[in-house]
Design a protein around this motif. Structure first.
Motif, PDB file in Angstrom:
ATOM      1  N   ARG A 243       0.963  -1.223   0.201  1.00 51.51           N
ATOM      2  CA  ARG A 243       0.019  -0.068   0.086  1.00 51.51           C
ATOM      3  C   ARG A 243       0.740   1.290   0.016  1.00 51.51           C
ATOM      4  O   ARG A 243       2.121   1.155   0.474  1.00 51.51           O
ATOM      5  CB  ARG A 243      -1.193   0.135   1.282  1.00 51.51           C
ATOM      6  N   THR A 244       0.254   2.393  -0.303  1.00 50.58           N
ATOM      7  CA  THR A 244       0.829   3.711  -0.218  1.00 50.58           C
ATOM      8  C   THR A 244      -0.296   4.692   0.011  1.00 50.58           C
ATOM      9  O   THR A 244      -1.456   4.257   0.132  1.00 50.58           O
ATOM     10  CB  THR A 244       1.603   3.980  -1.673  1.00 50.58           C
ATOM     11  N   SER A 245       0.213   6.009   0.152  1.00 50.96           N
ATOM     12  CA  SER A 245      -0.588   6.838   0.636  1.00 50.96           C
ATOM     13  C   SER A 245      -0.746   7.991  -0.026  1.00 50.96           C
ATOM     14  O   SER A 245       0.392   8.307  -1.096  1.00 50.96           O
ATOM     15  CB  SER A 245      -0.617   7.340   1.925  1.00 50.96           C
ATOM     16  N   VAL A 246      -1.672   8.883  -0.237  1.00 47.10           N
ATOM     17  CA  VAL A 246      -1.703  10.376  -1.225  1.00 47.10           C
ATOM     18  C   VAL A 246      -2.157  11.228   0.092  1.00 47.10           C
ATOM     19  O   VAL A 246      -3.002  11.267   0.514  1.00 47.10           O
ATOM     20  CB  VAL A 246      -2.743  10.137  -2.138  1.00 47.10           C
ATOM     21  N   ASP A 247      -1.546  12.509  -0.292  1.00 47.50           N
ATOM     22  CA  ASP A 247      -1.750  13.707   0.593  1.00 47.50           C
ATOM     23  C   ASP A 247      -2.013  14.994  -0.411  1.00 47.50           C
ATOM     24  O   ASP A 247      -0.901  15.303  -0.937  1.00 47.50           O
ATOM     25  CB  ASP A 247      -0.678  14.108   1.764  1.00 47.50           C
TER      26      ASP A 247
END
Length: 563
Positions: free
Chosen positions: A291-295
């Motif tokens: 998984r990864t994240s976005v801001d």
């Protein structure tokens, strides 16, 4: 499009056929992508293009002689090839006619067999532009005038890097031209996307004319499942709005995905666009199951209107073992939510990981305690109050603890104090905090708004150090205020050492030195953040002067952090 300044090639398709089509604008004649460059870059490109033209001319002159010498020979070869092809076509025609009969249509007219050539041209009138609006982006004196345009793809085909050009006028006088790409790499059929186009600064714009730039389909794209956030939050802190989300690669084919780009759009209760933002995934590649994240920071305009709804869409690519990427086209990828954002105190520092943590990863804020206030005086005899944040958990470390402490003097609100500066707080540790009244003489009560916090199990992330206090010396000092008033204050000079008993170098040591009275209450503290890195087995001395704000000190305690 991006231009490689060393090889002078299009960043989209690799072609070197570039043409200047406007002020600081270059178009690739192969794929049609457009880029805007700054003035100095434009000058450099013109010089390079001139050099390329001159070099091409020199080479052409040298090659013409050889071409003329070979011309007659080539004519003969071409004639022979044409005759051979004609004979071959006749033979094949006879064979095909023998096996498949006459190539005539039902009406008796002969059919024409023509090789199909793919036409990649997309009519620009298929990208519909809504009524433009002039908006202010930013706040105060830094606000900038922009032209907001919403474009809808009604071509029936996906569009790659669609662009819009605006021509501005004052009456009949042309002022300027500006271009802007839509903030998505691919605009799917039926999708809409907003664009903010720069406006001429300091000029009276009475009207503008819009036109769509050349349209093209994406290269080497494939159909695939849409990507959605497994966890997403829209956050508002004062005027700042953010969309944070977590992306999980749960594809069944175990493909590696990457190149995530997110477009988030805000709407008012009338359905008008009042803000949007574009961002990218933190990880460049995400294997299956990872998984990864976005801001995404969202530029908002029309601040008088409340946020009533919002949506987002995620573009992504599959990543081959060779590193090549293929954009994935997905239908119905825009995901809409009706409702307002979550509001937090503007003083809180909200990290992406804190906001997206699962329930099992969260620290229970009830395990944090703010000790009773201790009244004191500053070095110019102004009232202040000291307190401490204590981790009452027995087995959990709180990561990046923080909050906003609202101050009150009776029923009067007196602003807030942010709890910041900590990377973690271990069980039983005390973090000193200073509260200074602004418009009241006494702080009679406090209220805390905690930020979302994560937890960690022992032993946690901190590298062990040994801190020793080797001496204290009470001192007095004075300070002159406004060249008219002199105040005396008390302080304590604290000396000691910090030793690294571990096997790895410890850097970025932060040390809080606190003074306590006979009852163990805080009476003054100071942060030391200039200690050097410490090698294994070595120690460094420290000396710090700590102001005594309340009762006489009796003991000294320390709190440290490492990275």
């Amino acid at each position: 499009m991006t231009i490689d300044l060393q090889t002078l090639k299009c960043g989209e398709c690799g072609s070197s056929v570039l043409k200047r089509t406007g002020l600081n604008e270059y178009t690739c004649e192969h794929c049609g992508s457009v880029t805007l460059v700054e003035d100095n870059v434009s000058d450099r490109l013109e010089r390079v293009l001139d050099q390329v033209k001159n070099e091409a001319g020199r080479r052409l002159a040298a090659e013409q002689a050889q071409q003329q010498a070979l011309a007659m020979r080539k004519v003969g070869v071409v004639v022979a090839v044409v005759l051979g092809v004609a004979v071959l076509v006749g033979v094949v025609g006879m064979f095909v006619g023998g096996r498949h009969g006459d190539t005539r249509s039902a009406s008796g007219t002969p059919r024409s067999v023509v090789a199909a050539v793919a036409d990649r041209t997309i009519p620009i009138d298929g990208l519909k532009l809504g009524e433009p609006r002039q908006v202010l982006v930013g706040s105060g004196s830094s606000a900038q005038a922009k032209l907001l345009v919403v474009a809808r793809n009604e071509t029936g085909k996906p569009l790659s890097r669609a662009g819009i050009r605006a021509t501005y006028y004052d009456g009949d006088s042309k002022l300027d031209e500006r271009s802007e790409m839509l903030p998505v790499a691919v605009l799917e059929p039926g999708e809409s996307a907003p664009a903010l186009i720069d406006m001429p600064s300091g000029k009276n714009v009475t009207r503008q004319e819009l036109r769509v730039q050349k349209l093209a389909e994406p290269y080497n794209a494939v159909q695939g499942p849409r990507m959605a956030f497994s966890r997403v939050r829209l956050i508002q802190q004062g005027e700042r709005v953010r969309l944070v989300g977590r992306i999980v690669n749960d594809r069944k084919d175990a493909a590696v995905v990457g190149g995530f780009e997110v477009l988030a759009t805000l709407y008012d209760d009338a359905g008008q666009v009042i803000g949007f933002g574009h961002g990218y995934g933190q990880a460049n590649e995400v294997p299956a199951g990872a998984r990864t994240s976005v801001d995404v920071s969202i530029a908002r305009f029309g601040r008088a209107a409340a946020i009533a709804a919002w949506d987002y869409r995620i573009g992504y690519s599959t990543v081959e073992a060779s590193g090549s990427r293929t954009p994935v086209l997905s239908a119905d990828r825009v995901i809409r939510t009706v409702g307002a954002p979550e509001n937090f105190n503007p003083d809180l520092r909200l990290g992406t990981d804190d906001l997206l943590a699962d329930d099992s990863e969260r620290f229970d804020e009830k395990q944090l305690e703010l000790l009773p206030l201790v009244a004191g005086r500053s070095n110019i005899q102004r009232p202040l109050f000291l307190t401490e944040l204590v981790n009452r958990s027995n087995d959990a470390i709180v990561l990046a603890p923080g909050g906003a402490i609202a101050r009150f003097g009776g029923n009067k609100a007196d602003g807030s104090t942010a709890i910041t500066g900590l990377a973690y707080l271990y069980p039983g540790e005390r973090f000193p905090i200073l509260l200074e009244p602004r418009d009241v003489e006494r702080i009679t009560q406090t209220r805390i708004e905690w930020k979302p916090m994560r937890r960690a199990a022992l032993p946690g992330p901190r590298k062990p150090l040994e801190v020793k206090v080797t001496g204290t010396k009470a001192e007095t000092g004075s300070v002159l205020l406004n060249f008219s008033q002199r105040f005396s204050y008390r302080s304590v000079e604290v000396t000691g050492s910090v030793t690294n008993p571990g096997t790895a170098i410890v850097g970025k040591v932060r040390l809080w030195v606190s003074l306590r009275d006979r009852n163990g209450q805080l009476t003054g503290f100071k942060l030391m953040d200039n200690l050097p890195a410490i090698a294994p087995g070595e120690s460094v001395p420290f000396q710090v002067n700590v102001e005594q704000n309340a009762r006489d000190f009796a003991t000294v305690t320390t709190l440290y952090q490492t990275e």
